[in-house]
Motif scaffolding. Sequence first.
Motif, PDB file in Angstrom:
ATOM      1  N   VAL A   1       0.844  -1.038  -0.061  1.00 12.86           N
ATOM      2  CA  VAL A   1      -0.094   0.063  -0.108  1.00 12.86           C
ATOM      3  C   VAL A   1       0.687   1.128   0.022  1.00 12.86           C
ATOM      4  O   VAL A   1       0.399   2.101  -0.820  1.00 12.86           O
ATOM      5  N   ARG A   2       2.112   1.286   0.819  1.00 10.21           N
ATOM      6  CA  ARG A   2       3.009   2.338   0.772  1.00 10.21           C
ATOM      7  C   ARG A   2       3.484   2.614  -0.720  1.00 10.21           C
ATOM      8  O   ARG A   2       3.668   3.728  -1.337  1.00 10.21           O
ATOM      9  N   ALA A   3       3.618   1.553  -1.497  1.00  7.36           N
ATOM     10  CA  ALA A   3       4.118   1.513  -2.871  1.00  7.36           C
ATOM     11  C   ALA A   3       3.044   2.248  -3.717  1.00  7.36           C
ATOM     12  O   ALA A   3       3.312   3.057  -4.546  1.00  7.36           O
ATOM     13  N   ALA A   4       1.720   1.926  -3.538  1.00  3.58           N
ATOM     14  CA  ALA A   4       0.759   2.310  -4.270  1.00  3.58           C
ATOM     15  C   ALA A   4       0.637   4.048  -4.209  1.00  3.58           C
ATOM     16  O   ALA A   4       0.503   4.673  -4.896  1.00  3.58           O
ATOM     17  N   ILE A   5       0.727   4.247  -2.711  1.00  3.56           N
ATOM     18  CA  ILE A   5       0.715   5.725  -2.464  1.00  3.56           C
ATOM     19  C   ILE A   5       1.761   6.642  -3.017  1.00  3.56           C
ATOM     20  O   ILE A   5       1.705   7.751  -3.674  1.00  3.56           O
ATOM     21  N   GLN A   6       2.872   5.911  -3.235  1.00  2.00           N
ATOM     22  CA  GLN A   6       4.086   6.570  -3.774  1.00  2.00           C
ATOM     23  C   GLN A   6       3.881   6.822  -5.458  1.00  2.00           C
ATOM     24  O   GLN A   6       4.593   7.697  -5.914  1.00  2.00           O
ATOM     25  N   CYS A   7       3.102   5.926  -5.909  1.00  2.00           N
ATOM     26  CA  CYS A   7       2.577   6.169  -7.249  1.00  2.00           C
ATOM     27  C   CYS A   7       1.822   7.432  -7.606  1.00  2.00           C
ATOM     28  O   CYS A   7       1.689   7.732  -8.727  1.00  2.00           O
ATOM     29  N   ILE A   8       1.012   7.751  -6.449  1.00  2.00           N
ATOM     30  CA  ILE A   8      -0.015   8.909  -6.407  1.00  2.00           C
ATOM     31  C   ILE A   8       0.945  10.286  -6.518  1.00  2.00           C
ATOM     32  O   ILE A   8       1.262  10.772  -5.430  1.00  2.00           O
ATOM     33  N   GLN A   9       1.673  10.669  -7.750  1.00  2.00           N
ATOM     34  CA  GLN A   9       2.312  11.981  -7.931  1.00  2.00           C
ATOM     35  C   GLN A   9       1.967  12.597  -8.973  1.00  2.00           C
ATOM     36  O   GLN A   9       1.687  11.854 -10.217  1.00  2.00           O
ATOM     37  N   GLY A  10       2.320  13.968  -9.208  1.00  4.25           N
ATOM     38  CA  GLY A  10       2.006  14.701 -10.426  1.00  4.25           C
ATOM     39  C   GLY A  10       0.528  14.476 -10.906  1.00  4.25           C
ATOM     40  O   GLY A  10      -0.408  14.690 -10.265  1.00  4.25           O
ATOM     41  N   LYS A  11       0.378  14.084 -12.124  1.00  5.97           N
ATOM     42  CA  LYS A  11      -0.908  13.937 -12.504  1.00  5.97           C
ATOM     43  C   LYS A  11      -1.715  12.572 -12.250  1.00  5.97           C
ATOM     44  O   LYS A  11      -2.949  12.398 -12.497  1.00  5.97           O
ATOM     45  N   VAL A  12      -1.072  11.651 -11.523  1.00  5.38           N
ATOM     46  CA  VAL A  12      -1.846  10.344 -11.133  1.00  5.38           C
ATOM     47  C   VAL A  12      -2.824  10.618 -10.025  1.00  5.38           C
ATOM     48  O   VAL A  12      -2.254  11.075  -8.875  1.00  5.38           O
ATOM     49  N   ARG A  13      -3.994  10.485 -10.464  1.00  8.83           N
ATOM     50  CA  ARG A  13      -5.128  10.746  -9.397  1.00  8.83           C
ATOM     51  C   ARG A  13      -5.539   9.468  -8.624  1.00  8.83           C
ATOM     52  O   ARG A  13      -5.852   9.578  -7.287  1.00  8.83           O
ATOM     53  N   GLU A  14      -5.314   8.441  -9.063  1.00 14.22           N
ATOM     54  CA  GLU A  14      -5.667   7.305  -8.401  1.00 14.22           C
ATOM     55  C   GLU A  14      -4.891   5.714  -8.805  1.00 14.22           C
ATOM     56  O   GLU A  14      -4.370   5.659  -9.979  1.00 14.22           O
ATOM     57  N   VAL A  15      -4.719   4.926  -7.689  1.00 10.14           N
ATOM     58  CA  VAL A  15      -3.878   3.776  -8.262  1.00 10.14           C
ATOM     59  C   VAL A  15      -4.824   2.748  -7.818  1.00 10.14           C
ATOM     60  O   VAL A  15      -5.445   2.737  -6.676  1.00 10.14           O
ATOM     61  N   VAL A  16      -4.995   1.693  -8.740  1.00  8.24           N
ATOM     62  CA  VAL A  16      -5.996   0.584  -8.412  1.00  8.24           C
ATOM     63  C   VAL A  16      -4.859  -0.734  -8.002  1.00  8.24           C
ATOM     64  O   VAL A  16      -4.332  -1.098  -8.904  1.00  8.24           O
ATOM     65  N   ILE A  17      -5.254  -1.150  -6.861  1.00  2.00           N
ATOM     66  CA  ILE A  17      -4.358  -2.535  -6.667  1.00  2.00           C
ATOM     67  C   ILE A  17      -5.213  -3.730  -6.913  1.00  2.00           C
ATOM     68  O   ILE A  17      -6.546  -3.650  -6.552  1.00  2.00           O
ATOM     69  N   VAL A  18      -4.853  -4.873  -7.668  1.00  2.00           N
ATOM     70  CA  VAL A  18      -5.587  -5.976  -8.158  1.00  2.00           C
ATOM     71  C   VAL A  18      -4.541  -7.070  -8.056  1.00  2.00           C
ATOM     72  O   VAL A  18      -3.376  -7.037  -8.087  1.00  2.00           O
ATOM     73  N   SER A  19      -5.426  -8.284  -8.210  1.00  2.00           N
ATOM     74  CA  SER A  19      -4.710  -9.420  -8.177  1.00  2.00           C
ATOM     75  C   SER A  19      -4.573 -10.033  -9.581  1.00  2.00           C
ATOM     76  O   SER A  19      -5.704  -9.827 -10.310  1.00  2.00           O
ATOM     77  N   GLY A  20      -3.404 -10.308 -10.179  1.00  2.00           N
ATOM     78  CA  GLY A  20      -3.208 -10.521 -11.821  1.00  2.00           C
ATOM     79  C   GLY A  20      -3.954 -12.116 -11.955  1.00  2.00           C
ATOM     80  O   GLY A  20      -3.766 -12.546 -12.924  1.00  2.00           O
ATOM     81  N   GLU A  21      -4.425 -12.678 -10.602  1.00  4.60           N
ATOM     82  CA  GLU A  21      -4.936 -14.108 -10.798  1.00  4.60           C
ATOM     83  C   GLU A  21      -6.398 -13.929 -11.320  1.00  4.60           C
ATOM     84  O   GLU A  21      -6.852 -15.063 -11.802  1.00  4.60           O
ATOM     85  N   GLU A  22      -6.942 -12.785 -10.991  1.00  5.49           N
ATOM     86  CA  GLU A  22      -8.541 -12.588 -11.411  1.00  5.49           C
ATOM     87  C   GLU A  22      -8.571 -12.739 -12.791  1.00  5.49           C
ATOM     88  O   GLU A  22      -8.060 -12.071 -13.470  1.00  5.49           O
ATOM     89  N   PRO A  23      -9.809 -13.566 -13.258  1.00  2.68           N
ATOM     90  CA  PRO A  23     -10.131 -13.623 -14.696  1.00  2.68           C
ATOM     91  C   PRO A  23     -10.308 -12.150 -15.268  1.00  2.68           C
ATOM     92  O   PRO A  23     -11.052 -11.181 -14.807  1.00  2.68           O
ATOM     93  N   GLY A  24      -9.858 -11.702 -16.419  1.00  2.00           N
ATOM     94  CA  GLY A  24      -9.935 -10.661 -17.420  1.00  2.00           C
ATOM     95  C   GLY A  24      -9.710  -9.456 -16.268  1.00  2.00           C
ATOM     96  O   GLY A  24     -10.162  -8.224 -16.599  1.00  2.00           O
ATOM     97  N   VAL A  25      -8.597  -9.263 -15.547  1.00  3.30           N
ATOM     98  CA  VAL A  25      -8.539  -8.448 -14.627  1.00  3.30           C
ATOM     99  C   VAL A  25      -8.154  -6.972 -15.190  1.00  3.30           C
ATOM    100  O   VAL A  25      -8.542  -6.053 -14.664  1.00  3.30           O
ATOM    101  N   LEU A  26      -7.175  -7.005 -15.916  1.00  9.17           N
ATOM    102  CA  LEU A  26      -6.877  -5.775 -16.469  1.00  9.17           C
ATOM    103  C   LEU A  26      -8.024  -5.156 -17.411  1.00  9.17           C
ATOM    104  O   LEU A  26      -8.111  -3.740 -17.205  1.00  9.17           O
TER     105      LEU A  26
END
Length: 262
Positions: free
Chosen positions: A221-246
């Motif tokens: 979660v700290r990594a996700a927070i680090q990604c919110i910078q500049g124009k980035v408004r939101e970060v979505v944390i997902v599991s790559g195992e979920e079908p059709g996740v992207l």
Amino acid sequence: MNKRFVMKCGGSTLAALPDSFFEDLRKLQQSGVRPVIVHGGGPAINETLASLGIESSFVNGLRVTTKEVLGVVEMVLAGRINKEIVRKIQAGGAQAIGLSGVDGRLIEAKPAANADEIGYVGEVTNVNAAVIEGVMAMDYIPVIAPIGIDGQGQSYNINADTAAGAVASFLGVEQMIVVTDVPGIMKTADGVKRVLPVVTVAEIEAMIESGEIYGGMIPKVRAAIQCIQGKVREVVIVSGEEPGVLSRAVLEGDIGTRVVLG
């Protein structure tokens, strides 16, 4: 459709993802969505350093990077991991080009403020978005290893989350997707664990404080927070195992946890 998104993923997470993940990536690319991937590779770096008898140490989660360590980091990230990911994407039917931040001065960097403590670790000063745009314009997915370079040609180890946030910001992308091995940020209510659809940075800090977020989830979660910078408004944390996740994260927004500033 001209939607673009930046995806950050650990090298070990990407290597373990099912084939269906890469098929989903191909479908998105074919529908006109433009993905950009920034990857890490901590476990593989640790493994290689250990096999070479080079000691690993960290300061506040950042790898102390001596000249010797930097050579290994660059070899593992820009060589082995980057090409493994490109191979998997291409096996799934999509097209990809692997780059490191050194190529075309893609990620320009300067020494971190505490360089005396952590060595050749860089802070991003600029991302040459034109290089990424050029690769996307040729219908390839850019796969970027987080190595930076300065004006004197010195390379730097860049934290993958920081690099991903900077790439997204300089590209003008508002949403970033962090693919991990958990379905999102979980909260227990009435004895049932559920994924929180939306959580603010302040709420995350409170949940770490209360112990609701603990162990290996804290760096995620700290990594996700680090990604919110500049124009980035939101970060979505997902599991790559979920079908059709992207497809679901990018087009429908009905999966994982959205981390927002407030």
